[in-house]
Design a protein around this motif. Structure first.
Motif, PDB file in Angstrom:
ATOM      1  N   ARG A   1      23.909   3.277  53.681  1.00  0.00           N
ATOM      2  CA  ARG A   1      23.227   4.546  53.929  1.00  0.00           C
ATOM      3  C   ARG A   1      21.371   4.122  54.027  1.00  0.00           C
ATOM      4  O   ARG A   1      20.846   4.645  55.052  1.00  0.00           O
ATOM      5  N   ALA A   2      21.118   3.254  53.262  1.00  0.00           N
ATOM      6  CA  ALA A   2      19.701   2.898  53.330  1.00  0.00           C
ATOM      7  C   ALA A   2      19.458   2.134  54.520  1.00  0.00           C
ATOM      8  O   ALA A   2      18.293   2.189  55.376  1.00  0.00           O
ATOM      9  N   LEU A   3      20.380   1.198  55.079  1.00  0.00           N
ATOM     10  CA  LEU A   3      20.301   0.424  56.240  1.00  0.00           C
ATOM     11  C   LEU A   3      20.021   1.401  57.354  1.00  0.00           C
ATOM     12  O   LEU A   3      19.350   1.097  58.306  1.00  0.00           O
ATOM     13  N   ALA A   4      20.974   2.351  57.520  1.00  0.00           N
ATOM     14  CA  ALA A   4      21.035   3.361  58.708  1.00  0.00           C
ATOM     15  C   ALA A   4      19.755   3.950  58.748  1.00  0.00           C
ATOM     16  O   ALA A   4      19.194   4.201  59.879  1.00  0.00           O
TER      17      ALA A   4
ATOM     18  N   GLY B   1      22.939   1.523  44.732  1.00  0.00           N
ATOM     19  CA  GLY B   1      22.758   0.872  46.029  1.00  0.00           C
ATOM     20  C   GLY B   1      21.612   1.220  47.236  1.00  0.00           C
ATOM     21  O   GLY B   1      20.982   0.319  47.621  1.00  0.00           O
ATOM     22  N   TYR B   2      21.435   2.569  47.218  1.00  0.00           N
ATOM     23  CA  TYR B   2      20.797   3.060  48.163  1.00  0.00           C
ATOM     24  C   TYR B   2      19.196   2.747  47.596  1.00  0.00           C
ATOM     25  O   TYR B   2      18.416   1.961  48.618  1.00  0.00           O
ATOM     26  N   GLU B   3      18.629   2.764  46.556  1.00  0.00           N
ATOM     27  CA  GLU B   3      17.523   2.519  46.018  1.00  0.00           C
ATOM     28  C   GLU B   3      16.960   1.002  46.186  1.00  0.00           C
ATOM     29  O   GLU B   3      15.761   0.781  46.529  1.00  0.00           O
ATOM     30  N   VAL B   4      18.088   0.177  45.403  1.00  0.00           N
ATOM     31  CA  VAL B   4      17.690  -1.033  45.734  1.00  0.00           C
ATOM     32  C   VAL B   4      17.475  -1.967  46.955  1.00  0.00           C
ATOM     33  O   VAL B   4      16.659  -2.478  47.296  1.00  0.00           O
ATOM     34  N   CYS B   5      18.201  -1.199  48.094  1.00  0.00           N
ATOM     35  CA  CYS B   5      18.371  -1.526  49.514  1.00  0.00           C
ATOM     36  C   CYS B   5      16.945  -1.318  50.105  1.00  0.00           C
ATOM     37  O   CYS B   5      16.265  -2.125  50.607  1.00  0.00           O
ATOM     38  N   ASN B   6      16.407   0.000  49.666  1.00  0.00           N
ATOM     39  CA  ASN B   6      15.216   0.221  50.151  1.00  0.00           C
ATOM     40  C   ASN B   6      14.121  -0.288  49.752  1.00  0.00           C
ATOM     41  O   ASN B   6      12.987  -0.895  50.283  1.00  0.00           O
ATOM     42  N   ARG B   7      14.085  -0.889  48.332  1.00  0.00           N
ATOM     43  CA  ARG B   7      13.096  -1.475  47.804  1.00  0.00           C
ATOM     44  C   ARG B   7      12.966  -2.947  48.468  1.00  0.00           C
ATOM     45  O   ARG B   7      11.928  -3.510  48.495  1.00  0.00           O
ATOM     46  N   SER B   8      14.191  -3.515  48.569  1.00  0.00           N
ATOM     47  CA  SER B   8      14.538  -4.879  49.025  1.00  0.00           C
ATOM     48  C   SER B   8      14.054  -4.912  50.589  1.00  0.00           C
ATOM     49  O   SER B   8      13.292  -6.066  50.846  1.00  0.00           O
ATOM     50  N   LEU B   9      14.066  -4.127  51.281  1.00  0.00           N
ATOM     51  CA  LEU B   9      13.661  -3.901  52.655  1.00  0.00           C
ATOM     52  C   LEU B   9      12.213  -3.858  52.901  1.00  0.00           C
ATOM     53  O   LEU B   9      11.545  -4.367  53.814  1.00  0.00           O
ATOM     54  N   ALA B  10      11.707  -3.403  51.690  1.00  0.00           N
ATOM     55  CA  ALA B  10      10.113  -3.383  51.677  1.00  0.00           C
ATOM     56  C   ALA B  10       9.209  -4.663  51.359  1.00  0.00           C
ATOM     57  O   ALA B  10       8.010  -4.562  51.236  1.00  0.00           O
TER      58      ALA B  10
END
Length: 355
Positions: A263-266, A233-242
């Motif tokens: 965690r990634a959003l925070a 979830g952390y890695e996918v969220c980071n890639r998506s936000l980019a």
């Protein structure tokens, strides 16, 4: 005086009954008078008598055990918090009915032979099948072995009729996606389980159906598949936000990867529920609670522990009453609104400007 080492012979002599009568009373044979059965049960409790499991197996032809075969691989491990909650629920039913749990953890290539060995040795009276895949070969295998079994989930494209207990995954994810669409979200990412797992196929179908009903083409770049870990979830969220056009919302297949999304959003300085919305599934887990007057996550909620109870009860009913109809049960997920969802940023800006 109570004796913890009392055997069947001792109990029979204390009651003045034959060993056969006592054994049949303890094992629920219908030809034993109810008054005699009660007398035997009360004496067994008073003397702390517990039937010898091996002797009971020889007398009844039943092992009084339910088998769970768990294949392990580098990509997919069934031993996780979701499985633990399922076993907790199933274990309640096993205990209430005098059954033991037999757990076999095997390499993937040994799974089929493990089923065959358990059945040929008479080690189990029935089996629970976990993590069904699309066109799962284990269903035909177990039917050929003639052993009672219930699948936790379902397998698409299987011709054979079989017993199962499942949550309505397609409807749950259609409903979750519709909820986000109603809030104005249009770029909605899907964090799903492994692509060959049947539940993931059904959840993906629900997500796509909700988008299609609003005239939105599903974007493959927003659809992800992997083992449902926090880091996923952390890695996918980071890639998506980019992305050039990042998603404004996520539908996540479990609370575990959703914690990684949070965690990634925070870390990105974004507020979940205001800047990015998140809807999860399978939030009713013992060690990952989503509770409170207003839960942290909006969720399509289903209890894995309750699923364990229902699967176990269905299997034991099949074992105790051979020839009964197949046990097939659909559980519906309830939508619970929490703090993790809100209006899409563009829609909120319009509404705030109008105010």
């Amino acid at each position: 005086m109570k004796s913890k080492k009392m055997n069947l012979k001792d109990l029979s002599e204390a009651l003045g009954l034959s060993q056969t009568t006592v054994s049949r009373a303890l094992n629920g044979y219908p030809e034993v008078r109810e008054s005699t059965r009660q007398k035997v049960l009360e004496a067994a409790e008073a003397y702390d008598y517990a039937p010898n499991t091996r002797a009971k197996t020889l007398a009844t032809g039943h092992s009084m055990a339910i088998g769970h075969v768990l294949p392990l691989s580098k990509k997919h491990e069934m031993v996780n918090p979701i499985f633990a909650d399922f076993i907790a629920g199933a274990g309640e039913i096993y205990s209430d009915n005098g059954y033991d749990l037999l757990l076999s953890v095997v390499d993937d290539q040994d799974e089929e032979s493990s089923y065959r060995k358990l059945v040929s040795r008479g080690a189990v009276d029935g089996l629970i099948v976990h993590g069904p895949k699309v066109r799962d070969r284990r269903i035909a295998l177990l039917q050929g072995l003639g052993v009672p079994f219930v699948v936790h989930g379902r397998s698409s494209d299987v011709i054979e009729d079989y017993s199962w207990v499942d949550v309505n995954n397609k409807r749950a994810f259609q409903r979750a996606t519709e909820f986000l669409l109603d809030l104005g979200h249009r770029r909605i990412a899907l964090l799903n389980g492994l692509a060959d797992m049947d539940f993931a196929t059904r959840r993906g179908a629900g997500y796509k159906a909700a988008l299609a009903a609003r005239g939105i083409q599903a974007d493959q770049s927003l659809m992800f598949h992997d083992e449902m870990t926090e880091n996923y979830g952390y890695e996918v969220c980071n890639r998506s936000l980019a992305m050039d056009k990042p998603p404004t919302a996520f539908v996540v297949s479990s609370i575990i990867p959703a914690i990684g999304v949070r965690r990634a959003l925070a870390e990105a300085g974004l507020q979940m529920g205001r800047d990015v919305s998140v809807v999860i599934h399978d939030d009713a887990l013992s060690y990952f609670g989503n509770v409170g007057e207003v839960p942290e996550f909006t969720a399509v909620r289903s209890s894995v522990r309750e699923a364990g109870r229902r699967v176990a009860q269905g299997l034991i009913s099949m074992i105790q009453t051979p020839g009964t109809v197949l046990h097939q049960e659909m559980m519906e997920a309830a939508l619970t609104v929490g703090q993790s969802t809100g209006q899409a940023p563009a829609l909120r800006e319009v509404l705030e400007r109008d105010d």
